[in-house]
Design an enzyme around this catalytic site. Sequence first.
Site, PDB file in Angstrom:
ATOM      1  N   CYS A 163      -3.069  -2.784  -7.723  1.00  9.23           N
ATOM      2  CA  CYS A 163      -2.370  -4.071  -7.616  1.00  9.23           C
ATOM      3  C   CYS A 163      -3.285  -5.225  -7.223  1.00  9.23           C
ATOM      4  O   CYS A 163      -2.843  -6.372  -7.161  1.00  9.23           O
ATOM      5  CB  CYS A 163      -1.216  -3.934  -6.636  1.00  9.23           C
ATOM      6  SG  CYS A 163      -0.136  -2.557  -7.048  1.00  9.23           S
ATOM      7  N   HIS A 302       0.479 -11.330  -0.968  1.00  9.61           N
ATOM      8  CA  HIS A 302       0.746 -10.195  -1.851  1.00  9.61           C
ATOM      9  C   HIS A 302       2.253  -9.939  -1.860  1.00  9.61           C
ATOM     10  O   HIS A 302       2.849  -9.760  -2.911  1.00  9.61           O
ATOM     11  CB  HIS A 302      -0.035  -8.969  -1.377  1.00  9.61           C
ATOM     12  CG  HIS A 302      -0.007  -7.823  -2.337  1.00  9.61           C
ATOM     13  ND1 HIS A 302      -0.372  -7.955  -3.662  1.00  9.61           N
ATOM     14  CD2 HIS A 302       0.358  -6.515  -2.159  1.00  9.61           C
ATOM     15  CE1 HIS A 302      -0.241  -6.771  -4.264  1.00  9.61           C
ATOM     16  NE2 HIS A 302       0.203  -5.900  -3.385  1.00  9.61           N
ATOM     17  N   GLU A 313       0.745  -6.982   6.055  1.00  7.03           N
ATOM     18  CA  GLU A 313       0.114  -8.222   5.582  1.00  7.03           C
ATOM     19  C   GLU A 313       0.334  -9.345   6.599  1.00  7.03           C
ATOM     20  O   GLU A 313      -0.552 -10.163   6.839  1.00  7.03           O
ATOM     21  CB  GLU A 313       0.636  -8.635   4.207  1.00  7.03           C
ATOM     22  CG  GLU A 313      -0.146  -9.804   3.618  1.00  7.03           C
ATOM     23  CD  GLU A 313       0.258 -10.179   2.197  1.00  7.03           C
ATOM     24  OE1 GLU A 313      -0.443 -11.021   1.598  1.00  7.03           O
ATOM     25  OE2 GLU A 313       1.272  -9.658   1.682  1.00  7.03           O
ATOM     26  N   LYS A 334       6.340 -12.926  -6.121  1.00  7.54           N
ATOM     27  CA  LYS A 334       7.050 -11.706  -6.531  1.00  7.54           C
ATOM     28  C   LYS A 334       8.554 -11.793  -6.258  1.00  7.54           C
ATOM     29  O   LYS A 334       9.320 -10.984  -6.773  1.00  7.54           O
ATOM     30  CB  LYS A 334       6.453 -10.489  -5.837  1.00  7.54           C
ATOM     31  CG  LYS A 334       5.013 -10.172  -6.271  1.00  7.54           C
ATOM     32  CD  LYS A 334       4.441  -8.979  -5.520  1.00  7.54           C
ATOM     33  CE  LYS A 334       3.013  -8.682  -5.931  1.00  7.54           C
ATOM     34  NZ  LYS A 334       2.032  -9.669  -5.393  1.00  7.54           N
ATOM     35  N   HIS A 339       6.792  -7.360  -9.244  1.00  7.22           N
ATOM     36  CA  HIS A 339       5.386  -6.975  -9.073  1.00  7.22           C
ATOM     37  C   HIS A 339       4.792  -6.612 -10.425  1.00  7.22           C
ATOM     38  O   HIS A 339       5.160  -5.610 -11.027  1.00  7.22           O
ATOM     39  CB  HIS A 339       5.314  -5.787  -8.115  1.00  7.22           C
ATOM     40  CG  HIS A 339       3.933  -5.512  -7.591  1.00  7.22           C
ATOM     41  ND1 HIS A 339       2.801  -6.101  -8.125  1.00  7.22           N
ATOM     42  CD2 HIS A 339       3.491  -4.694  -6.587  1.00  7.22           C
ATOM     43  CE1 HIS A 339       1.740  -5.660  -7.474  1.00  7.22           C
ATOM     44  NE2 HIS A 339       2.137  -4.823  -6.536  1.00  7.22           N
ATOM     45  N   PHE A 397      -3.149  -0.034  -4.108  1.00  3.02           N
ATOM     46  CA  PHE A 397      -3.201   1.384  -3.745  1.00  3.02           C
ATOM     47  C   PHE A 397      -4.659   1.835  -3.727  1.00  3.02           C
ATOM     48  O   PHE A 397      -5.450   1.483  -4.602  1.00  3.02           O
ATOM     49  CB  PHE A 397      -2.439   2.238  -4.768  1.00  3.02           C
ATOM     50  CG  PHE A 397      -0.932   2.158  -4.645  1.00  3.02           C
ATOM     51  CD1 PHE A 397      -0.315   1.524  -3.586  1.00  3.02           C
ATOM     52  CD2 PHE A 397      -0.136   2.759  -5.608  1.00  3.02           C
ATOM     53  CE1 PHE A 397       1.063   1.471  -3.482  1.00  3.02           C
ATOM     54  CE2 PHE A 397       1.248   2.714  -5.519  1.00  3.02           C
ATOM     55  CZ  PHE A 397       1.850   2.073  -4.457  1.00  3.02           C
TER      56      PHE A 397
END
Length: 411
Positions: A163, A302, A313, A334, A339, A397
Site C-alpha cells: 500500500c 494513510h 498512524e 480513502k 483503499h 504490509f
Amino acid sequence: MSRRVVVTGMGAITPIGLSVPEFWQAVKKGTIGFGEITRFDTSEYKVHVAAEVKEFDGKNYMDAKAAKRMELFCQYAVAATKEAIEDAGLKMEEEDPYMVGTAIGSGVGSLQALEREHKKLMEKGPGKVNPLFVPLMISNMAAGNVSIQFGLKGKSINVVTACATGTNTIGEAFRSIQHGEADVMVAGGTESCICPVGIAGFTALTALSTESDPARCSLPFDKDRSGFVMGEGAAIVILEELEHAKRRGAKIYAEVAGYGCSSDAYHITSPAEDGEGAARAMTNAVKDAGVALEDITYINAHGTATHLNDLFETRAIKLAFGAHAASLKINSTKSMIGHLLGAAGAVEFVTCVKEIQESFVHATVGYQTPDEELNLDYCKEAVEMEVPYALSNSLGFGGHNASLLLKKYSE
C-alpha cells in the site's frame, strides 16, 4: 547540488471520476464512490461493497488491439498517463526519449488473469493456458505498457511496496530527477483487484469492512471504523526538472520538496504500535526538504479506517510533531474512494497538489464520532486555508513507510 523537481501534469482514473478535473470536483463535494460490487456475485461473501471504477472503456484511451493485450490495471495506467502527458503539454518528439523515464507501480498486478488461467489449467489442462498469461499478470507491466505506448526510453521501474507503492514510485522518480538520471519521469500507481480472490483474501485477513451501508463503510479515524473498503484506479503525475520545465514553458502545479522512508521491521500486516517507523518516514521527508516541522500544517494521512492503522498512524504523527500535532489538519482521501492499494499514494499525491493549488483541504467524509486516543483534527468539515506544504503518508504490509512532502511552487 541536487536538482529541483516540479509537477507539470496529472492524470487519474478513480471511483469518483475518470479524469483529474472530474475527480477533484467530486472530492470538493465530498462524493463517495462506494456501492454494491458488480464484478461478481458476492452472495457467499462477508463483504459486498467496494469502490469500483464506473463506465471505463480502455478503447477510449488506446487502440482496441493494445487494450486487448492489457489487463485492467495496465489499462488504467495507460489512460491516466495519456491525460497526464496531455496535461503537461509534453511532446515526446521534442524530447530525448532516454531522459524521459517511467516509475509506475502496482501492489498486486492482475489477480483476474491468475483466476482465469488457473481455472483453465484445472478444467482443461496446461495446454490451454494463455501464452500471454505471465506478461498480462505481472505487476511491472503497467510501467512496461506505458513506456511502450508513449515511447518513454529512460529509466523504467516498478516499485512494489504493497500500500506504499504509489508513494514510493513517485519518491523514487523524484530522486531519479534530483540526481540527473532523468529530466522527466512519468510516475504513479495503478491497481484493479476487485475480484473473487482479491476480496476473499483481504476478507480472510479481516482487513475489509463488512458494513453494507455505502455511507458508513469507510470511516477513517472514526470510533465506528470497521476496516477498509477495496478501491481501484490509477493516478499518474509528470515530474520534471525545474529548468527543463521552464525551458519548454510548462505550467508548474507544485514542487516536490522531500521524500522519506523507513521500515517498521515489526509485523507483516500491523504497523508498529508506537508509530516510530511511520514517524521516521515523516521526519525524514521534512528534513529532506530542509524545512522545520512547525512549517507543516497539513497531512494527507494513510488513514485506511482499520482499527490498528488509524491508531498507530495517529501515534506516529504525535511522535513526529510533538505538541505541534494538535494544530495540524489531517484528512483521509480513502473516506471517499476507499483503499486503492498500490495506487492509493499516487491518487493522494494528486489530491495534495490540488489542495495546494486551490487552498482547500477536503473533509474526511463520514467522520462523526471521535475515538479516545484519536484526538487530533481529522477535518470533519472541509477547510479553506493556505496550504504551503502538504505531507502525504503511505504505510504498506511488510512494514513499508513512505512520506512525500509537496510545497507551493515559487521561484
